[in-house]
Structure formats: structure tokens, C-alpha cells
Design a protein around this motif. Structure first.
Motif, PDB file in Angstrom:
ATOM      1  N   GLU A   1       0.652  -1.315  -0.033  1.00 36.52           N
ATOM      2  CA  GLU A   1      -0.050  -0.259  -0.188  1.00 36.52           C
ATOM      3  C   GLU A   1       0.911   1.381   0.086  1.00 36.52           C
ATOM      4  N   LEU A   2       1.907   1.292   0.895  1.00 32.51           N
ATOM      5  CA  LEU A   2       2.854   2.213   0.871  1.00 32.51           C
ATOM      6  C   LEU A   2       3.503   2.584  -0.652  1.00 32.51           C
ATOM      7  N   GLU A   3       3.918   1.719  -1.407  1.00 34.35           N
ATOM      8  CA  GLU A   3       4.258   1.950  -2.496  1.00 34.35           C
ATOM      9  C   GLU A   3       3.226   2.468  -3.622  1.00 34.35           C
ATOM     10  N   ILE A   4       1.815   2.074  -3.435  1.00 35.31           N
ATOM     11  CA  ILE A   4       0.878   2.661  -4.033  1.00 35.31           C
ATOM     12  C   ILE A   4       0.572   4.054  -3.842  1.00 35.31           C
ATOM     13  N   VAL A   5       0.875   4.372  -2.561  1.00 34.11           N
ATOM     14  CA  VAL A   5       0.516   6.078  -2.162  1.00 34.11           C
ATOM     15  C   VAL A   5       1.861   6.719  -2.627  1.00 34.11           C
ATOM     16  N   LYS A   6       3.008   6.139  -3.029  1.00 33.85           N
ATOM     17  CA  LYS A   6       4.053   7.127  -3.544  1.00 33.85           C
ATOM     18  C   LYS A   6       3.934   7.064  -4.957  1.00 33.85           C
ATOM     19  N   GLN A   7       3.340   6.194  -5.698  1.00 36.74           N
ATOM     20  CA  GLN A   7       3.189   6.138  -7.097  1.00 36.74           C
ATOM     21  C   GLN A   7       2.165   7.131  -7.199  1.00 36.74           C
ATOM     22  N   LEU A   8       0.939   7.029  -6.544  1.00 32.23           N
ATOM     23  CA  LEU A   8      -0.548   7.819  -6.525  1.00 32.23           C
ATOM     24  C   LEU A   8       0.276   9.356  -6.289  1.00 32.23           C
ATOM     25  N   HIS A   9       1.107   9.524  -5.670  1.00 31.91           N
ATOM     26  CA  HIS A   9       1.461  10.941  -5.135  1.00 31.91           C
ATOM     27  C   HIS A   9       2.200  11.386  -6.698  1.00 31.91           C
ATOM     28  N   ARG A  10       3.050  10.509  -7.436  1.00 30.56           N
ATOM     29  CA  ARG A  10       3.738  11.149  -8.539  1.00 30.56           C
ATOM     30  C   ARG A  10       2.588  11.289  -9.688  1.00 30.56           C
ATOM     31  N   GLU A  11       1.743  10.562  -9.799  1.00 28.77           N
ATOM     32  CA  GLU A  11       0.964  10.345 -10.764  1.00 28.77           C
ATOM     33  C   GLU A  11      -0.075  11.583 -10.543  1.00 28.77           C
ATOM     34  N   ALA A  12      -0.777  11.597  -9.209  1.00 29.90           N
ATOM     35  CA  ALA A  12      -1.708  12.623  -9.042  1.00 29.90           C
ATOM     36  C   ALA A  12      -1.133  14.096  -9.365  1.00 29.90           C
ATOM     37  N   LEU A  13       0.236  14.262  -9.011  1.00 30.75           N
ATOM     38  CA  LEU A  13       0.680  15.611  -9.410  1.00 30.75           C
ATOM     39  C   LEU A  13       0.906  16.005 -10.996  1.00 30.75           C
ATOM     40  N   LYS A  14       0.810  15.127 -11.498  1.00 31.03           N
ATOM     41  CA  LYS A  14       0.722  14.972 -12.974  1.00 31.03           C
ATOM     42  C   LYS A  14      -0.517  15.155 -13.713  1.00 31.03           C
ATOM     43  N   LEU A  15      -1.541  15.329 -13.084  1.00 31.95           N
ATOM     44  CA  LEU A  15      -2.887  15.341 -13.404  1.00 31.95           C
ATOM     45  C   LEU A  15      -3.047  16.684 -14.032  1.00 31.95           C
ATOM     46  N   ASP A  16      -3.782  16.601 -14.923  1.00 34.38           N
ATOM     47  CA  ASP A  16      -4.224  17.897 -15.987  1.00 34.38           C
ATOM     48  C   ASP A  16      -5.275  18.783 -14.996  1.00 34.38           C
ATOM     49  N   VAL A  17      -4.965  19.141 -13.955  1.00 33.70           N
ATOM     50  CA  VAL A  17      -5.789  20.074 -13.095  1.00 33.70           C
ATOM     51  C   VAL A  17      -5.085  21.384 -12.767  1.00 33.70           C
ATOM     52  N   PRO A  18      -6.072  22.396 -12.270  1.00 30.93           N
ATOM     53  CA  PRO A  18      -5.121  23.777 -12.093  1.00 30.93           C
ATOM     54  C   PRO A  18      -4.203  23.471 -11.006  1.00 30.93           C
ATOM     55  N   GLU A  19      -3.074  24.353 -11.183  1.00 28.94           N
ATOM     56  CA  GLU A  19      -1.822  24.094 -10.458  1.00 28.94           C
ATOM     57  C   GLU A  19      -2.171  24.650  -8.965  1.00 28.94           C
ATOM     58  N   TYR A  20      -3.019  25.429  -8.716  1.00 29.16           N
ATOM     59  CA  TYR A  20      -3.164  25.587  -7.304  1.00 29.16           C
ATOM     60  C   TYR A  20      -3.925  24.611  -6.499  1.00 29.16           C
ATOM     61  N   LEU A  21      -4.484  23.719  -7.232  1.00 34.69           N
ATOM     62  CA  LEU A  21      -5.092  22.680  -6.353  1.00 34.69           C
ATOM     63  C   LEU A  21      -4.161  21.561  -6.099  1.00 34.69           C
ATOM     64  N   LYS A  22      -2.727  21.690  -6.698  1.00 34.60           N
ATOM     65  CA  LYS A  22      -1.821  20.601  -6.540  1.00 34.60           C
ATOM     66  C   LYS A  22      -1.377  20.241  -5.176  1.00 34.60           C
ATOM     67  N   PRO A  23      -0.926  21.669  -4.573  1.00 40.43           N
ATOM     68  CA  PRO A  23      -0.512  21.508  -2.909  1.00 40.43           C
ATOM     69  C   PRO A  23      -1.632  20.643  -2.226  1.00 40.43           C
ATOM     70  N   GLU A  24      -2.974  21.109  -2.371  1.00 40.79           N
ATOM     71  CA  GLU A  24      -3.889  20.349  -1.635  1.00 40.79           C
ATOM     72  C   GLU A  24      -3.886  18.728  -1.929  1.00 40.79           C
ATOM     73  N   ILE A  25      -3.839  18.822  -3.128  1.00 37.97           N
ATOM     74  CA  ILE A  25      -3.797  17.014  -3.523  1.00 37.97           C
ATOM     75  C   ILE A  25      -2.162  16.449  -2.825  1.00 37.97           C
ATOM     76  N   ALA A  26      -1.498  17.040  -2.756  1.00 39.42           N
ATOM     77  CA  ALA A  26      -0.001  16.342  -2.330  1.00 39.42           C
ATOM     78  C   ALA A  26      -0.390  16.183  -0.658  1.00 39.42           C
ATOM     79  N   TYR A  27      -1.039  17.120  -0.164  1.00 41.92           N
ATOM     80  CA  TYR A  27      -1.498  17.248   1.353  1.00 41.92           C
ATOM     81  C   TYR A  27      -2.223  16.066   1.457  1.00 41.92           C
TER      82      TYR A  27
END
Ligand SMILES: Nc1ncnc2c1ncn2[C@@H]1O[C@H](COP(=O)(O)OP(=O)(O)OP(=O)(O)O)[C@@H](O)[C@H]1O
Ligand SMILES: [Mg+2]
Length: 322
Positions: free
Chosen positions: A260-286
Motif C-alpha cells: 500500500e505504501l508503494e501505491i501511495v508513493k506512485q499515487l503521489h507522483r501520478e496525481a501531481l501530473k494530472l491535468d488540473v489547475p496548479e493551485y489545487l496541487k498542493p492540496e492534493i499533495a497534502y
């Protein structure tokens, strides 16, 4: 080390074989040409060519006599500075073989030495400076005391760029008669981030299936989720069928045996590459960081992952409608 490992089998033996690192090569070539050089300090992350470059330099300096003129020590293997002192003393006692003006001491993991040991090392370097040159290897420059930094020419190694890693992996794959797709190369780079040793290892492990290496084989060999599959799952989670995404993730963990931790790490990487407004990315990272922390503290992994995805979905939906 055993030639069974491709990263050893394909360790470059000349400057020409080394990919990238053009500036470093130019400087070292100049030392070879002039027949003189200062003490050197190579520093940077694992698998970026430090040991390789030190050994290539030895071969280029001494040709067939490189072994006789080179002493390789490991600062953390050898028991203490006294052993290092004795071995350098013994080594420096005899003249270089061939026409070389000096011998070479390569000291690996120098940043693991205590500062007292490094002070002593500094004196050893000075004592034998007439006919020896040192190359110190380190991961962290901060682990090397100032007086040594100021007595060496410091050369920084950085994670290797994608094209360089691709070129080397393609070369090795060709040589081994292994077919590999461009997606698979991308995936290897994604998982290894410029660490050439890990990249070559990944290639070797993925090659054991005997078939063409694809993104899926790479992910499987490394115990990770295929980036493409994960992107599809995220798309479902955020924009489509949440239940389907959850089932996929359940499959990664329960059928695929991926942590699961591996998945979370990959999730982190992929989610920050999503095509979403920049200002939402810190929230997603958090949100993802919170799930990571909760799992580390013993929370149920799948529940945390589903929860993080649900939160992100909510975040994206909310902004989409405002
Ligand atoms: N620039 C390069 N060109 C071709 N192969 C490379 C290059 N850099 C590294 N490699 C390959 O990666 C392997 C690991 O590199 P190397 O041992 O030089 O890493 P390192 O920087 O010394 O890492 P560490 O800090 O872990 O000791 C080598 O055996 C070699 O096969
Ligand atoms: Mg090394």
C-alpha cells in the motif's frame, strides 16, 4: 563483483563508453593528457557514475597497468583510519608501474568517516602527495569536512538524464538480445529516476520473463503498479466510476501483492501530473501525504487510499462547479 549482474558486466571501461557526463569527461581527459591532476572528490546520489568514472580514469591514465597503480579502499569496510593509513603507506612505498608520475587511491564512502578520521585522512593525503593522488567518493558533500573540500577539486554527479539512461538500456538490451518497448523504458526511468544501477537492474529483472519487455513486465518485476494502469484508475476515481477504481486498487494490493505504501508513493507522483489547475496541487499533495502518514502509523492501507481518492475527487468536483 559478479558479472552476473548486468550493471557490472556493462560498467564502462573507457570515456567513450560512459554516457552523458560530458563536462566531467572533458576535465578528466585533460588530466590524462597533461599527466597530472589534483586530488578529486566525486559526490552525488547513488548509481550516477562516480565509481565508474574513477575506474575509467585509472584505465585511461595507466592502460594495462591500471590495477597495479590503483588502490581501492572503502572507508566504511576497512576498520578505521589506521587500516587506511597502513594500506596507503604500503601502496605508496613503491614507485608507479609504467611511466605514470603518480599512483591512485580511490576511497569510497568517504562521507561515512568521522570528522576525526577525515582529519587524519587529510594528513595522509598530504604526506603521500608526492606520488599519490586521491579520489574520494561520497554521496553527500555535507559529510566531508571543509579542509578536505578545500584540498580537492570537487566534481558533482547528478541523476542521469532520461536520454542517457535510455541509450544505455537500449545498448544493453540489444547486446543481450532482449526486446523492450519505449513505454517500458519510460517506466524504468520513472521508477529509478536517473539511478543507472537501479535502471540496469530493473532491465535485467524484467528480462527474465524471456518475452518482450513492456511497461507491465517492468512494473511487475519491480513490485509496482503499471503507470498507465494507475493513470486509468485515477481517471475513474476522479471523473468516472469510483467503485471501479476501488476494485482496481484492491486488485493491485490483494492479487498483485503490491504494498500500500508503494501505491501511495506512485499515487503521489501520478496525481501531481494530472491535468488540473496548479493551485489545487498542493492540496492534493497534502491529502496523499496524510494517507501516507496514517498508514505508517498503522491505519488500514486500502481504507486510507480510498479515502484519499475520495477527498481528491471531492476537491476536483467542487472547483469544477464554481
Ligand atoms: N554515465 C554512465 N554511463 C554508462 N553506465 C553508467 C554510467 N553511470 C553509471 N553507469 C552504470 O551504473 C552502474 C553504477 O554506477 P556507479 O557504480 O558508478 O555508481 P556510483 O555513482 O558510484 O554509486 P554509489 O554512490 O551507489 O556508489 C555502473 O556499474 C554502470 O554499469
Ligand atoms: Mg560507487
Amino acid at each position: 563483483m559478479s558479472e552476473l549482474f548486468w550493471f557490472e558486466k556493462y560498467r564502462p571501461r573507457s570515456f567513450d563508453e560512459v554516457v552523458d557526463l560530458e563536462e566531467v569527461k572533458a576535465r578528466l581527459r585533460e588530466f590524462v593528457r597533461s599527466g597530472n591532476m589534483p586530488h578529486l572528490l566525486f559526490y552525488g546520489p547513488p548509481g550516477t557514475g562516480k565509481t565508474t568514472m574513477a575506474l575509467v580514469l585509472a584505465r585511461e591514465l595507466y592502460g594495462e597497468y591500471w590495477r597495479e597503480n590503483t588502490l581501492e579502499l572503502n572507508a566504511s569496510d576497512e576498520r578505521g583510519i589506521n587500516v587506511i593509513r597502513e594500506r596507503v603507506k604500503e601502496f605508496a612505498r613503491t614507485a608507479p608501474v609504467g611511466k605514470a608520475p603518480f599512483k591512485l587511491v580511490i576511497l569510497d564512502e568517504a562521507d561515512n568517516m568521522t570528522s576525526d578520521a577525515q582529519q587524519a585522512l587529510r594528513r595522509i593525503m598530504e604526506m603521500y602527495a608526492q606520488n599519490t593522488r586521491f579520489i574520494l567518493l561520497a554521496n553527500y558533500i555535507s559529510g566531508i569536512i571543509e579542509p578536505i573540500q578545500s584540498r580537492t577539486v570537487m566534481i558533482r554527479f547528478s541523476p542521469l538524464p532520461k536520454e542517457a539512461v535510455f541509450a544505455r538500456l537500449r545498448y544493453i538490451a540489444d547486446n543481450e538480445g532482449v526486446k523492450i518497448t519505449d513505454d517500458a523504458l519510460e517506466a524504468i526511468y520513472e521508477f529509478t529516476q536517473g539511478d543507472m544501477r537501479r535502471a540496469i537492474n530493473a532491465l535485467q529483472i524484467a528480462a527474465t520473463t524471456g518475452k518482450e519487455i513492456t511497461e507491465e513486465t517492468v512494473a511487475k518485476a519491480l513490485g509496482m503498479v503499471s503507470p498507465r494502469l494507475l493513470r486509468e484508475t485515477l481517471n475513474d476515481a476522479f471523473r468516472g466510476n469510483f467503485g471501479k477504481a476501488a476494485t482496481q486498487i484492491y486488485g493491485f494490493v490483494v492479487d498483485g501483492g503490491i504494498g500500500e505504501l508503494e501505491i501511495v508513493k506512485q499515487l503521489h507522483r501520478e496525481a501531481l501530473k494530472l491535468d488540473v489547475p496548479e493551485y489545487l496541487k498542493p492540496e492534493i499533495a497534502y491529502i496523499i501525504a496524510e494517507a501516507h502518514y496514517a498508514i505508517l502509523r498503522g491505519a488500514h492501507g486500502l481504507t486510507q487510499i480510498y479515502g484519499a481518492l475520495a477527498k481528491i475527487r471531492k476537491l476536483l468536483k467542487y472547483t469544477a462547479s464554481t
